[in-house]
Design an enzyme around this catalytic site. Structure first.
Site, mmCIF file in Angstrom:
data_model
loop_
_atom_site.group_PDB
_atom_site.id
_atom_site.type_symbol
_atom_site.label_atom_id
_atom_site.label_comp_id
_atom_site.label_asym_id
_atom_site.label_seq_id
_atom_site.Cartn_x
_atom_site.Cartn_y
_atom_site.Cartn_z
ATOM 1 N N ASP A 1 -5.110 19.596 -15.162
ATOM 2 C CA ASP A 1 -5.650 17.931 -15.654
ATOM 3 C C ASP A 1 -4.978 18.000 -16.907
ATOM 4 O OD1 ASP A 1 -6.784 16.006 -16.704
ATOM 5 O OD2 ASP A 1 -8.484 16.066 -15.390
ATOM 6 N N LYS B 1 -6.477 6.921 -20.045
ATOM 7 C CA LYS B 1 -6.369 7.371 -21.493
ATOM 8 C C LYS B 1 -5.334 7.354 -22.111
ATOM 9 C CE LYS B 1 -10.627 8.533 -19.434
ATOM 10 N NZ LYS B 1 -10.666 9.824 -18.918
ATOM 11 N N TYR C 1 -13.944 17.692 -17.061
ATOM 12 C CA TYR C 1 -14.420 16.435 -17.161
ATOM 13 C C TYR C 1 -15.634 16.217 -16.287
ATOM 14 C CZ TYR C 1 -14.766 11.165 -16.309
ATOM 15 O OH TYR C 1 -15.094 9.998 -16.030
ATOM 16 N N ARG D 1 0.825 -1.288 0.004
ATOM 17 C CA ARG D 1 0.121 -0.021 0.070
ATOM 18 C C ARG D 1 0.983 1.316 0.122
ATOM 19 N NH1 ARG D 1 -1.839 1.418 4.704
ATOM 20 N NH2 ARG D 1 -2.616 -0.462 5.203
HETATM 21 C C1 PLP Z 1 -11.492 10.270 -17.639
HETATM 22 C C2 PLP Z 1 -10.874 11.641 -17.134
HETATM 23 C C3 PLP Z 1 -10.832 11.682 -15.877
HETATM 24 C C4 PLP Z 1 -11.168 10.673 -14.763
HETATM 25 O O1 PLP Z 1 -10.414 9.344 -14.804
HETATM 26 P P1 PLP Z 1 -10.758 7.881 -14.634
HETATM 27 O O2 PLP Z 1 -9.470 6.926 -14.965
HETATM 28 O O3 PLP Z 1 -11.974 7.704 -15.515
HETATM 29 O O4 PLP Z 1 -11.286 7.746 -13.439
HETATM 30 C C5 PLP Z 1 -10.424 12.769 -15.322
HETATM 31 N N1 PLP Z 1 -10.083 13.778 -15.988
HETATM 32 C C6 PLP Z 1 -10.245 13.766 -17.250
HETATM 33 C C7 PLP Z 1 -10.009 14.935 -18.254
HETATM 34 C C8 PLP Z 1 -10.733 12.675 -17.999
HETATM 35 O O5 PLP Z 1 -10.808 12.554 -19.304
#
Ligand code: PLP
Length: 403
Positions: A195, A220, A124, A72
């Site tokens: 982000d 992604k 998002y 962890r």
């Molecule tokens: C998909 C996404 C998230 C969340 O990520 P997960 O891996 O689905 O939890 C956060 N920010 C952006 C811009 C995203 O496209």
């Protein structure tokens, strides 16, 4: 004891050697090689870093440790991935979590009740859901504004602790000048969180432009194959790093060894995937622009996009996300029921092309008023362009539009 001393002296020698030879490697090389690994033949010289599928680690004796105590807190496979991501973003440390939302949730733990955060109004949908439901419960206030307009000074109060943005935003592709907004943040002694999911570290490095923290949904582009969930926090601030190391150990959403390995494998091809997907996206955006049933095409790589010049300055590419608006909802329904090669699915950034309907999918929980104000009408679709042959993608879209 002797064993530990040997390990420490080897580490010191390796470190000084590393410092001497640190080279200015380019991003595409850094996707495949962590500089500190060079010349390291631990693990039989395995070129693919091993998966350490272990929960715990035996100690040589009281007060001694191999450097790993319990997974962890840390695991060698996860740590290796974290070093690679930190290196790609130019941060001092990276944290690999079990999803993008787990990364954002962990980061938000550094704030206290009574703190305020200024966030972009186009984000998002899951981030907005978290801010509006969970953060509120903890007494943290989020005020939304169009950060790309860089008109946020008047919202800053003595309680403001952070600015939270995406650039380009999901899904409306607004582009914020990162260096400018970082300057505003630092003038008020608040942190800037970016982000960076949409561009990945291959195309953009917010920390190098003044941001303090970078977030990624590793689900992604970083992993890139629509086969695993992951998330990252990267920082270049020692105080934030220390706080997050404590939090990841305490809250426990660290990425598993196998998923860490999958993401690391995905990153090896990040450069070629990003380039190919982008070149496809440019072709598709140009083609979409000339379709009579399309009202607008929003892609920051089109010179008419208002963020085009900023993108050229602060990023090395435009990415492969395209948002477009069609003439009516009937056409939305037709496209979503006819696509076959292109998958009608949530998510983005993988090798397969996906089409998403923000109104009922990614942004369904965003209040309708905000959604419409941001321009997310029920005729807006989002394409995450993959690495197929662009002619096949265009042919399928053409059939949906024109049959
Ligand atoms: C998909 C996404 C998230 C969340 O990520 P997960 O891996 O689905 O939890 C956060 N920010 C952006 C811009 C995203 O496209």
């Amino acid at each position: 004891m002797k064993f530990c001393l040997v390990i420490i002296s080897v580490a010191v020698i390796l470190q000084s050697k590393y410092k001497q030879k640190k080279m200015n490697r380019k991003t595409d090389t850094l996707c495949l090689h962590w500089e500190e690994d060079e010349g390291d033949c631990r693990f039989y010289g395995a070129v693919s870093f091993p998966i350490f599928q272990t929960a715990t680690y035996a100690h040589p004796g009281l007060g001694q440790s191999t450097g790993f105590d319990y997974s962890r807190l840390q695991n060698p496979t996860r740590e290796h991935l974290e070093k690679i991501v930190a290196q790609l973003e130019g941060g001092i440390d990276a944290f690999a979590l079990s999803s993008g939302m787990a990364a954002i949730s962990l980061l938000l733990e550094i704030f206290e009740s009574g703190d305020e955060i200024i966030a972009d109004s186009d984000l998002y949908g899951g981030s907005i859901r978290l801010f509006d439901n969970v953060l509120k419960k903890h007494g943290i206030k989020v005020c939304y504004t169009e950060c790309y307009k860089n008109n946020i000074e008047h919202l800053i109060t003595p309680s403001t602790k952070a600015i939270y943005i995406e650039t380009p935003t999901n899904p409306m592709m607004n582009v914020t000048d990162i260096a400018k907004i970082a300057e505003t943040a630092h003038n008020h002694n608040i942190i800037l969180i970016v982000d960076n999911t949409f561009l990945s570290p291959y195309f953009q490095n917010p920390l190098k432009l003044g941001a303090d923290v970078v977030i990624h949904s590793g689900t992604k582009f970083l992993s890139g194959h629509n086969d695993t969930l992951a998330g990252f926090i990267v920082t270049n601030r020692a105080d934030i790093q220390e706080r997050l190391r404590f939090l990841i150990k305490t809250t426990g959403a660290g990425l598993s060894p196998f998923d860490s390995w999958l993401v690391e494998r995905g990153i090896k091809t990040l450069a070629v995937r990003m380039e190919k997907a982008q070149s496809n996206a440019i072709k598709i955006a140009q083609w979409l622009k000339n379709q009579p049933k399309i009202k607008s095409v929003i892609y920051p790589g089109l010179p008419e996009h208002p963020g085009y010049e900023i993108m050229k300055r602060q990023a090395r590419g435009f990415g492969s996300m395209i948002t477009f608006e069609v003439e009516n909802k009937a056409l939305v329904e037709k496209i979503l029921s006819q696509v076959r090669l292109i998958k009608f699915a949530e998510s983005l950034g993988g090798v397969e092309t996906l089409i998403t309907y923000p109104t009922t999918q990614t942004h369904a929980d965003v209040p309708e008023e905000t959604r419409l104000k941001n321009g997310i009408t029920d005729c807006v679709l989002r394409l995450s362009v993959g690495i197929e042959n662009p002619d096949d993608l265009i042919e399928e879209l053409g059939k949906c539009f024109n049959s």
